[in-house]
Design a protein around this motif. Sequence first.
Motif, PDB file in Angstrom:
ATOM      1  N   PHE A 207      42.212  28.217  60.568  1.00 40.76           N
ATOM      2  CA  PHE A 207      40.759  28.315  60.550  1.00 40.76           C
ATOM      3  C   PHE A 207      40.219  27.436  61.681  1.00 40.76           C
ATOM      4  CE2 PHE A 207      39.834  30.478  56.546  1.00 40.76           C
ATOM      5  CZ  PHE A 207      41.064  30.400  55.896  1.00 40.76           C
ATOM      6  N   ARG A 208      38.969  27.641  62.033  1.00 44.01           N
ATOM      7  CA  ARG A 208      38.362  26.796  63.051  1.00 44.01           C
ATOM      8  C   ARG A 208      36.892  26.560  62.729  1.00 44.01           C
ATOM      9  NH1 ARG A 208      38.332  30.961  68.267  1.00 44.01           N
ATOM     10  NH2 ARG A 208      36.678  32.353  67.499  1.00 44.01           N
ATOM     11  N   GLN A 209      36.407  25.428  63.231  1.00 47.73           N
ATOM     12  CA  GLN A 209      35.003  25.095  63.016  1.00 47.73           C
ATOM     13  C   GLN A 209      34.443  24.496  64.296  1.00 47.73           C
ATOM     14  OE1 GLN A 209      34.161  22.431  59.736  1.00 47.73           O
ATOM     15  NE2 GLN A 209      32.078  23.234  59.582  1.00 47.73           N
TER      16      GLN A 209
ATOM     17  N   GLU B 181      29.764  27.180  60.707  1.00 49.72           N
ATOM     18  CA  GLU B 181      30.622  27.163  59.541  1.00 49.72           C
ATOM     19  C   GLU B 181      32.078  27.388  59.959  1.00 49.72           C
ATOM     20  OE1 GLU B 181      27.429  28.913  56.253  1.00 49.72           O
ATOM     21  OE2 GLU B 181      29.276  30.010  56.695  1.00 49.72           O
ATOM     22  N   ARG B 182      32.973  26.906  59.121  1.00 50.26           N
ATOM     23  CA  ARG B 182      34.393  27.131  59.381  1.00 50.26           C
ATOM     24  C   ARG B 182      34.692  28.613  59.189  1.00 50.26           C
ATOM     25  NH1 ARG B 182      38.155  22.957  56.447  1.00 50.26           N
ATOM     26  NH2 ARG B 182      37.354  24.049  54.614  1.00 50.26           N
ATOM     27  N   GLU B 183      35.502  29.165  60.086  1.00 48.38           N
ATOM     28  CA  GLU B 183      35.814  30.587  60.040  1.00 48.38           C
ATOM     29  C   GLU B 183      37.316  30.810  60.162  1.00 48.38           C
ATOM     30  OE1 GLU B 183      33.861  32.403  63.394  1.00 48.38           O
ATOM     31  OE2 GLU B 183      35.225  31.505  64.849  1.00 48.38           O
TER      32      GLU B 183
ATOM     33  N   ALA C  60      36.567  24.499  69.298  1.00 48.02           N
ATOM     34  CA  ALA C  60      36.401  24.180  67.885  1.00 48.02           C
ATOM     35  C   ALA C  60      37.493  23.222  67.446  1.00 48.02           C
ATOM     36  CB  ALA C  60      36.483  25.452  67.031  1.00 48.02           C
TER      37      ALA C  60
ATOM     38  N   TYR D 129      40.514  23.079  65.030  1.00 47.16           N
ATOM     39  CA  TYR D 129      41.378  24.077  64.414  1.00 47.16           C
ATOM     40  C   TYR D 129      42.168  23.423  63.278  1.00 47.16           C
ATOM     41  CZ  TYR D 129      40.376  27.527  67.983  1.00 47.16           C
ATOM     42  OH  TYR D 129      39.745  28.444  68.785  1.00 47.16           O
ATOM     43  N   TYR D 130      42.158  24.096  62.135  1.00 46.53           N
ATOM     44  CA  TYR D 130      42.836  23.605  60.942  1.00 46.53           C
ATOM     45  C   TYR D 130      43.864  24.618  60.470  1.00 46.53           C
ATOM     46  CZ  TYR D 130      38.646  20.670  60.590  1.00 46.53           C
ATOM     47  OH  TYR D 130      37.610  19.799  60.835  1.00 46.53           O
TER      48      TYR D 130
ATOM     49  N   GLN E   8      38.334  30.804  51.994  1.00 42.77           N
ATOM     50  CA  GLN E   8      38.808  29.439  52.137  1.00 42.77           C
ATOM     51  C   GLN E   8      39.136  28.797  50.797  1.00 42.77           C
ATOM     52  OE1 GLN E   8      36.486  27.134  55.016  1.00 42.77           O
ATOM     53  NE2 GLN E   8      35.741  29.062  55.891  1.00 42.77           N
TER      54      GLN E   8
ATOM     55  N   TRP F  30      45.102  21.546  53.216  1.00 41.57           N
ATOM     56  CA  TRP F  30      44.528  21.609  54.560  1.00 41.57           C
ATOM     57  C   TRP F  30      45.042  20.451  55.401  1.00 41.57           C
ATOM     58  CZ3 TRP F  30      40.898  25.305  56.176  1.00 41.57           C
ATOM     59  CH2 TRP F  30      40.443  26.166  55.178  1.00 41.57           C
TER      60      TRP F  30
ATOM     61  N   GLY G 174      43.299  18.733  61.253  1.00 42.45           N
ATOM     62  CA  GLY G 174      42.691  19.440  62.369  1.00 42.45           C
ATOM     63  C   GLY G 174      43.147  18.941  63.722  1.00 42.45           C
TER      64      GLY G 174
END
Length: 125
Positions: free
Chosen positions: A37-39, A44-46, A92, A94-95, A109, A115, A118
């Motif tokens: 995912f990335r924010q 918002e995180r996507e 962003a 990245y997670y 999510q 998690w 990042g």
Amino acid sequence: QVQLRESGGGSVQAGGSLRLSCAASTYTISTNCIAWFRQAPGSEREEVAVIYIGDGSTDYADSVKVRFTISQDKAKKMVYLQMNSLKSDDTAMYYCAAGWTYGGNWNRQGEYNYWGQGTQVTVSS
């Protein structure tokens, strides 16, 4: 308990490439996939991409299809995100995340129990 650690972030010019890595301490019976995912700041995180540990099947967000590739080394419990043709919009944090998903719900999510902290990706134009 699954611990995840991302690495490989950095700064790159638009059009360049980076490879992110996600190291998992273990997999559990509640984990069938690893996703990225990335924010971005103010957003918002996507979802970005997912790989299913068992059969290696993958899925991607439309915004990164063709440019990004997710892969794994199952024995090492490593997941990679190869990012090519990077754009400024890819900037962003990245997670990586571990969870149990099925069907098309990998972007939810709340399905992910674990998690990482990042890794920052910055793309300059």
